[in-house]
Design a protein around this motif. Structure first.
Motif, PDB file in Angstrom:
ATOM      1  N   GLN A 175       0.835  -1.210   0.000  1.00  0.00           N
ATOM      2  CA  GLN A 175       0.000   0.000   0.000  1.00  0.00           C
ATOM      3  C   GLN A 175       0.864   1.251   0.000  1.00  0.00           C
ATOM      4  O   GLN A 175       0.406   2.324   0.361  1.00  0.00           O
ATOM      5  CB  GLN A 175      -0.909   0.008   1.245  1.00  0.00           C
ATOM      6  CG  GLN A 175      -0.137  -0.060   2.553  1.00  0.00           C
ATOM      7  CD  GLN A 175      -0.789   0.687   3.705  1.00  0.00           C
ATOM      8  OE1 GLN A 175      -1.972   0.909   3.756  1.00  0.00           O
ATOM      9  NE2 GLN A 175       0.031   1.112   4.652  1.00  0.00           N
ATOM     10  N   LYS A 176       2.121   1.103  -0.422  1.00  0.00           N
ATOM     11  CA  LYS A 176       3.030   2.245  -0.346  1.00  0.00           C
ATOM     12  C   LYS A 176       2.639   3.277  -1.394  1.00  0.00           C
ATOM     13  O   LYS A 176       2.509   2.965  -2.574  1.00  0.00           O
ATOM     14  CB  LYS A 176       4.469   1.774  -0.571  1.00  0.00           C
ATOM     15  CG  LYS A 176       5.395   2.179   0.579  1.00  0.00           C
ATOM     16  CD  LYS A 176       6.773   1.592   0.415  1.00  0.00           C
ATOM     17  CE  LYS A 176       7.802   2.616   0.774  1.00  0.00           C
ATOM     18  NZ  LYS A 176       7.997   2.807   2.204  1.00  0.00           N
ATOM     19  N   GLN A 177       2.460   4.509  -0.954  1.00  0.00           N
ATOM     20  CA  GLN A 177       1.923   5.526  -1.865  1.00  0.00           C
ATOM     21  C   GLN A 177       2.987   6.521  -2.296  1.00  0.00           C
ATOM     22  O   GLN A 177       2.820   7.719  -2.233  1.00  0.00           O
ATOM     23  CB  GLN A 177       0.746   6.225  -1.188  1.00  0.00           C
ATOM     24  CG  GLN A 177      -0.417   5.271  -0.991  1.00  0.00           C
ATOM     25  CD  GLN A 177      -1.342   5.699   0.119  1.00  0.00           C
ATOM     26  OE1 GLN A 177      -1.890   6.783   0.069  1.00  0.00           O
ATOM     27  NE2 GLN A 177      -1.504   4.868   1.118  1.00  0.00           N
ATOM     28  N   CYS A 178       4.124   5.968  -2.757  1.00  0.00           N
ATOM     29  CA  CYS A 178       5.255   6.821  -3.139  1.00  0.00           C
ATOM     30  C   CYS A 178       5.523   6.615  -4.619  1.00  0.00           C
ATOM     31  O   CYS A 178       6.663   6.608  -5.049  1.00  0.00           O
ATOM     32  CB  CYS A 178       6.467   6.432  -2.336  1.00  0.00           C
ATOM     33  SG  CYS A 178       6.802   4.667  -2.493  1.00  0.00           S
ATOM     34  N   SER A 179       4.437   6.406  -5.390  1.00  0.00           N
ATOM     35  CA  SER A 179       4.599   6.009  -6.789  1.00  0.00           C
ATOM     36  C   SER A 179       5.384   4.704  -6.866  1.00  0.00           C
ATOM     37  O   SER A 179       6.277   4.546  -7.685  1.00  0.00           O
ATOM     38  CB  SER A 179       5.280   7.112  -7.612  1.00  0.00           C
ATOM     39  OG  SER A 179       4.840   7.023  -8.958  1.00  0.00           O
ATOM     40  N   ASN A 184       0.545   4.175  -8.075  1.00  0.00           N
ATOM     41  CA  ASN A 184       0.738   3.240  -6.969  1.00  0.00           C
ATOM     42  C   ASN A 184       0.165   1.868  -7.278  1.00  0.00           C
ATOM     43  O   ASN A 184      -0.860   1.744  -7.947  1.00  0.00           O
ATOM     44  CB  ASN A 184       0.073   3.788  -5.702  1.00  0.00           C
ATOM     45  CG  ASN A 184       0.628   5.143  -5.311  1.00  0.00           C
ATOM     46  OD1 ASN A 184       1.837   5.327  -5.214  1.00  0.00           O
ATOM     47  ND2 ASN A 184      -0.263   6.109  -5.119  1.00  0.00           N
ATOM     48  N   PHE A 185       0.838   0.837  -6.763  1.00  0.00           N
ATOM     49  CA  PHE A 185       0.414  -0.553  -6.918  1.00  0.00           C
ATOM     50  C   PHE A 185      -0.113  -1.047  -5.572  1.00  0.00           C
ATOM     51  O   PHE A 185       0.489  -0.785  -4.534  1.00  0.00           O
ATOM     52  CB  PHE A 185       1.627  -1.388  -7.358  1.00  0.00           C
ATOM     53  CG  PHE A 185       1.386  -2.864  -7.399  1.00  0.00           C
ATOM     54  CD1 PHE A 185       0.726  -3.447  -8.471  1.00  0.00           C
ATOM     55  CD2 PHE A 185       1.850  -3.697  -6.378  1.00  0.00           C
ATOM     56  CE1 PHE A 185       0.507  -4.820  -8.520  1.00  0.00           C
ATOM     57  CE2 PHE A 185       1.632  -5.076  -6.421  1.00  0.00           C
ATOM     58  CZ  PHE A 185       0.971  -5.638  -7.496  1.00  0.00           C
ATOM     59  N   TRP A 186      -1.252  -1.721  -5.601  1.00  0.00           N
ATOM     60  CA  TRP A 186      -1.904  -2.180  -4.370  1.00  0.00           C
ATOM     61  C   TRP A 186      -2.161  -3.681  -4.460  1.00  0.00           C
ATOM     62  O   TRP A 186      -2.686  -4.186  -5.455  1.00  0.00           O
ATOM     63  CB  TRP A 186      -3.248  -1.488  -4.170  1.00  0.00           C
ATOM     64  CG  TRP A 186      -3.208  -0.002  -4.163  1.00  0.00           C
ATOM     65  CD1 TRP A 186      -3.093   0.814  -5.249  1.00  0.00           C
ATOM     66  CD2 TRP A 186      -3.258   0.859  -3.031  1.00  0.00           C
ATOM     67  NE1 TRP A 186      -3.088   2.130  -4.859  1.00  0.00           N
ATOM     68  CE2 TRP A 186      -3.189   2.188  -3.484  1.00  0.00           C
ATOM     69  CE3 TRP A 186      -3.379   0.636  -1.655  1.00  0.00           C
ATOM     70  CZ2 TRP A 186      -3.220   3.291  -2.652  1.00  0.00           C
ATOM     71  CZ3 TRP A 186      -3.417   1.732  -0.808  1.00  0.00           C
ATOM     72  CH2 TRP A 186      -3.336   3.047  -1.296  1.00  0.00           C
ATOM     73  N   TYR A 236      -8.674   5.295  -9.642  1.00  0.00           N
ATOM     74  CA  TYR A 236      -8.371   4.036  -8.978  1.00  0.00           C
ATOM     75  C   TYR A 236      -8.832   2.884  -9.870  1.00  0.00           C
ATOM     76  O   TYR A 236     -10.028   2.681 -10.079  1.00  0.00           O
ATOM     77  CB  TYR A 236      -9.101   4.010  -7.627  1.00  0.00           C
ATOM     78  CG  TYR A 236      -8.361   3.220  -6.586  1.00  0.00           C
ATOM     79  CD1 TYR A 236      -7.765   3.832  -5.492  1.00  0.00           C
ATOM     80  CD2 TYR A 236      -8.238   1.835  -6.713  1.00  0.00           C
ATOM     81  CE1 TYR A 236      -7.079   3.099  -4.542  1.00  0.00           C
ATOM     82  CE2 TYR A 236      -7.544   1.103  -5.771  1.00  0.00           C
ATOM     83  CZ  TYR A 236      -6.971   1.730  -4.688  1.00  0.00           C
ATOM     84  OH  TYR A 236      -6.276   0.998  -3.759  1.00  0.00           O
ATOM     85  N   CYS A 237      -7.862   2.135 -10.403  1.00  0.00           N
ATOM     86  CA  CYS A 237      -8.161   1.091 -11.396  1.00  0.00           C
ATOM     87  C   CYS A 237      -8.024  -0.285 -10.752  1.00  0.00           C
ATOM     88  O   CYS A 237      -6.920  -0.659 -10.326  1.00  0.00           O
ATOM     89  CB  CYS A 237      -7.175   1.172 -12.567  1.00  0.00           C
ATOM     90  SG  CYS A 237      -6.994   2.837 -13.239  1.00  0.00           S
ATOM     91  N   VAL A 238      -9.106  -1.036 -10.692  1.00  0.00           N
ATOM     92  CA  VAL A 238      -9.039  -2.389 -10.131  1.00  0.00           C
ATOM     93  C   VAL A 238      -8.694  -3.364 -11.260  1.00  0.00           C
ATOM     94  O   VAL A 238      -9.383  -3.429 -12.275  1.00  0.00           O
ATOM     95  CB  VAL A 238     -10.365  -2.770  -9.439  1.00  0.00           C
ATOM     96  CG1 VAL A 238     -10.300  -4.210  -8.927  1.00  0.00           C
ATOM     97  CG2 VAL A 238     -10.649  -1.801  -8.296  1.00  0.00           C
ATOM     98  N   ILE A 239      -7.590  -4.107 -11.054  1.00  0.00           N
ATOM     99  CA  ILE A 239      -7.125  -5.046 -12.086  1.00  0.00           C
ATOM    100  C   ILE A 239      -7.739  -6.429 -11.857  1.00  0.00           C
ATOM    101  O   ILE A 239      -8.218  -7.073 -12.781  1.00  0.00           O
ATOM    102  CB  ILE A 239      -5.575  -5.169 -12.049  1.00  0.00           C
ATOM    103  CG1 ILE A 239      -4.904  -3.787 -12.133  1.00  0.00           C
ATOM    104  CG2 ILE A 239      -5.086  -6.092 -13.158  1.00  0.00           C
ATOM    105  CD1 ILE A 239      -5.126  -3.056 -13.417  1.00  0.00           C
ATOM    106  N   SER A 240      -7.730  -6.906 -10.611  1.00  0.00           N
ATOM    107  CA  SER A 240      -8.363  -8.189 -10.295  1.00  0.00           C
ATOM    108  C   SER A 240      -9.019  -8.065  -8.928  1.00  0.00           C
ATOM    109  O   SER A 240      -8.589  -7.281  -8.089  1.00  0.00           O
ATOM    110  CB  SER A 240      -7.327  -9.311 -10.288  1.00  0.00           C
ATOM    111  OG  SER A 240      -6.447  -9.148  -9.187  1.00  0.00           O
ATOM    112  N   GLY A 241     -10.087  -8.840  -8.716  1.00  0.00           N
ATOM    113  CA  GLY A 241     -10.808  -8.771  -7.447  1.00  0.00           C
ATOM    114  C   GLY A 241     -11.749  -7.584  -7.409  1.00  0.00           C
ATOM    115  O   GLY A 241     -12.198  -7.090  -8.458  1.00  0.00           O
ATOM    116  N   THR A 250      -5.745  -6.883  -6.887  1.00  0.00           N
ATOM    117  CA  THR A 250      -4.656  -6.013  -7.364  1.00  0.00           C
ATOM    118  C   THR A 250      -5.265  -4.747  -7.970  1.00  0.00           C
ATOM    119  O   THR A 250      -6.317  -4.799  -8.619  1.00  0.00           O
ATOM    120  CB  THR A 250      -3.761  -6.697  -8.425  1.00  0.00           C
ATOM    121  OG1 THR A 250      -4.581  -7.174  -9.487  1.00  0.00           O
ATOM    122  CG2 THR A 250      -2.979  -7.864  -7.834  1.00  0.00           C
ATOM    123  N   ALA A 251      -4.588  -3.642  -7.738  1.00  0.00           N
ATOM    124  CA  ALA A 251      -5.108  -2.362  -8.232  1.00  0.00           C
ATOM    125  C   ALA A 251      -3.949  -1.407  -8.499  1.00  0.00           C
ATOM    126  O   ALA A 251      -2.843  -1.584  -7.964  1.00  0.00           O
ATOM    127  CB  ALA A 251      -6.073  -1.759  -7.223  1.00  0.00           C
TER     128      ALA A 251
END
Lengths: 314, 314
Positions: free
Chosen positions: A128-132, A164-166, A185-190, A285-286
């Motif tokens: 959840q790191k929000q540092c790009s 950011n990758f989540w 905010y783009c949800v890739i899976s789930g 993943t998002a």
């Protein structure tokens, strides 16, 4: 004094109600394809209204590629930063402190072992790191997405400040807060579940000042709390919208949270200064894009509302 | 109670100052040509910031054609509606009443005789009807301008609600007020002088409720006041920014009016809800385009500010 305060509170309630009637929707509307830049600015960014955009990133390879196997193959021995907490609450008020996670460095494979239940685990894990972190730490994945959202960059006349990758467990929660970013905010899976509150509900949302502390896992797997006595207190929202304590925070009963689910392939436009609380399905993943907001009249008005909200605190 | 009120007033003053520092200019900026629709929305309409646009209607025949002779020739025997007052103040608070002008029907030639001092005149004359009088009443002039401002219509996604024609004497004044329109004000000949105040200065601007009355010229040329006892009282600003009564309206000293002059060939973008007071050189001709505003979060915030301003009235 009490009478004046009651009148102020009444103004806030009427304001919040009129705002919702005037221009907000009961639920979050959908757009069925990527918008034109001018229309998106005029209809959503300018009015500060959230929406969900479908078919906005169908062409990203990530959508078909990002299986656990693919991510293991691409990132296997890569060391990444993972937030670990005993209860899923990182950056949240717990027992009167602002609790921050243990920031653990681990290989992607060992994270996936935890996610897939292949090892005995302690605590809840969340990337959840929000540092790009996607562009800075995971260049292996950038070919699977785009570096920006072209119509958004054109609408705002700038590139994103962070991408950011989540990735996290079902019990990892992002506590209620707001950001000074226009957020795609783009949800890739789930699936992600957001609880949203407009900035105009600020008077009903409690803030406090909390001493920061950090979780640290001990050798036996338990967590201890490491006080950060020298750190400055952090202003944060103590209220949990999943179980609001209305005895303590009675004014929250005037707030009107909106729940929205964002599925794989969908993109949430989360406007600047909207309060949000986020959950997800296990292994979701998002990718999100943070664009700096415009510090214009809307921001000024919000700052006034923030100051005035302080005046109604007894 | 007094303490709470002082804190509210302090919040308003800080808000107004911070707003100016954050995004407003000390003077009204110039654009040197017509902007692109998206940029104009993003940089001016969205942030609710005024600007003066040069070279925006150089191609209008009106700029070279609208001499008194041409207008006489085109409109000579046409009957138009002219606002006539003894003092130049139409729709303004005078002696505790909301004074409206005599709406006089006269031929364009007889108006021009007045303007050019060819007849003895009583009272101040101003063509100021804001009912789209140019398109509705003066079709003879529409070929000399355009029906809309294309980049503005594109930016807002709509056509103007009204196109108004203005022609008046030097002593005709438009008193301080605001409109719920995005306004493009094009000076064709002469010069207009605007005093502008942002909506965020609302707490410093006094409002009162005034009984309407109408001026009527008697046979001897004097004006009498016809009370409109049955009409609803009108909320209006009693303060004259040219001579503000700071003893009576002390909080106006916290306001920061900006003066700007708009010359022939220039277009003022006057954003919705900005307070404005207008004067002009003798015989100045102008055309303005009213586009309906978006009733979005900015409007909501303004409404809150308006309600709260009422709480600081002693």
């Amino acid at each position: 004094m009490a009478e004046k305060q009651d009148r102020l509170k009444k103004c806030f309630r009427e304001f919040s109600e009129e705002t919702r009637e005037l221009y907000l929707n009961q639920s979050i509307p959908y757009l069925e394809g990527p918008p034109a830049p001018l229309e998106f600015y005029r209809d959503w960014i300018g009015p500060n209204k959230p929406c969900i955009i479908r078919n906005a990133f169908n062409h990203w390879p990530a959508l078909s590629r990002w299986s656990p196997e693919y991510l293991r193959e691409k990132l296997g021995s890569k060391v990444i930063s993972v937030a670990v907490t005993p209860n899923g609450y990182a950056d949240a008020v717990t027992d009167g402190r602002f609790m921050m996670p243990e920031e653990r460095s681990m290989t992607f494979c060992s994270l996936m072992d935890v996610m897939e239940g292949k090892v005995e685990k302690h605590g809840v894990h969340y990337v959840q790191k929000q540092c790009s972190n996607l562009t800075e730490e995971l260049p292996e994945l950038t070919a699977d997405i785009e570096a920006d959202i072209p119509w958004m960059s054109q609408a705002l006349g700038r590139s994103p400040d962070a991408v950011n990758f989540w990735l996290g467990e079902a019990s990892a929660v992002t506590s209620l807060h707001k950001d000074h970013y226009e957020n795609l905010y783009c949800v890739i899976s789930g699936e992600k579940t957001f609880i949203l509150l407009p900035p105009t509900d600020r008077p009903f949302i409690p803030y406090g000042l909390y001493q920061p502390a950090v979780y640290r896992q001990t050798a036996d797997g338990d967590f201890e709390v490491v006080e950060q006595a020298d750190a400055k207190k952090v202003p944060w929202i103590p209220l949990d919208p999943l179980a609001p304590d209305l005895v303590r925070y009675g004014s929250y009963s005037s707030a009107r949270p909106v729940l929205c689910r964002v599925s794989a392939g969908e993109m949430l436009y989360l406007p600047s200064l909207w309060f949000h609380h986020v959950r997800q399905t296990h292994g979701c993943t998002a990718v999100n894009f943070w664009y700096d907001m415009d510090y214009d009249i809307k921001y000024s008005y919000y700052q006034l509302l923030d100051s005035l909200s302080g005046l109604t605190v007894s």
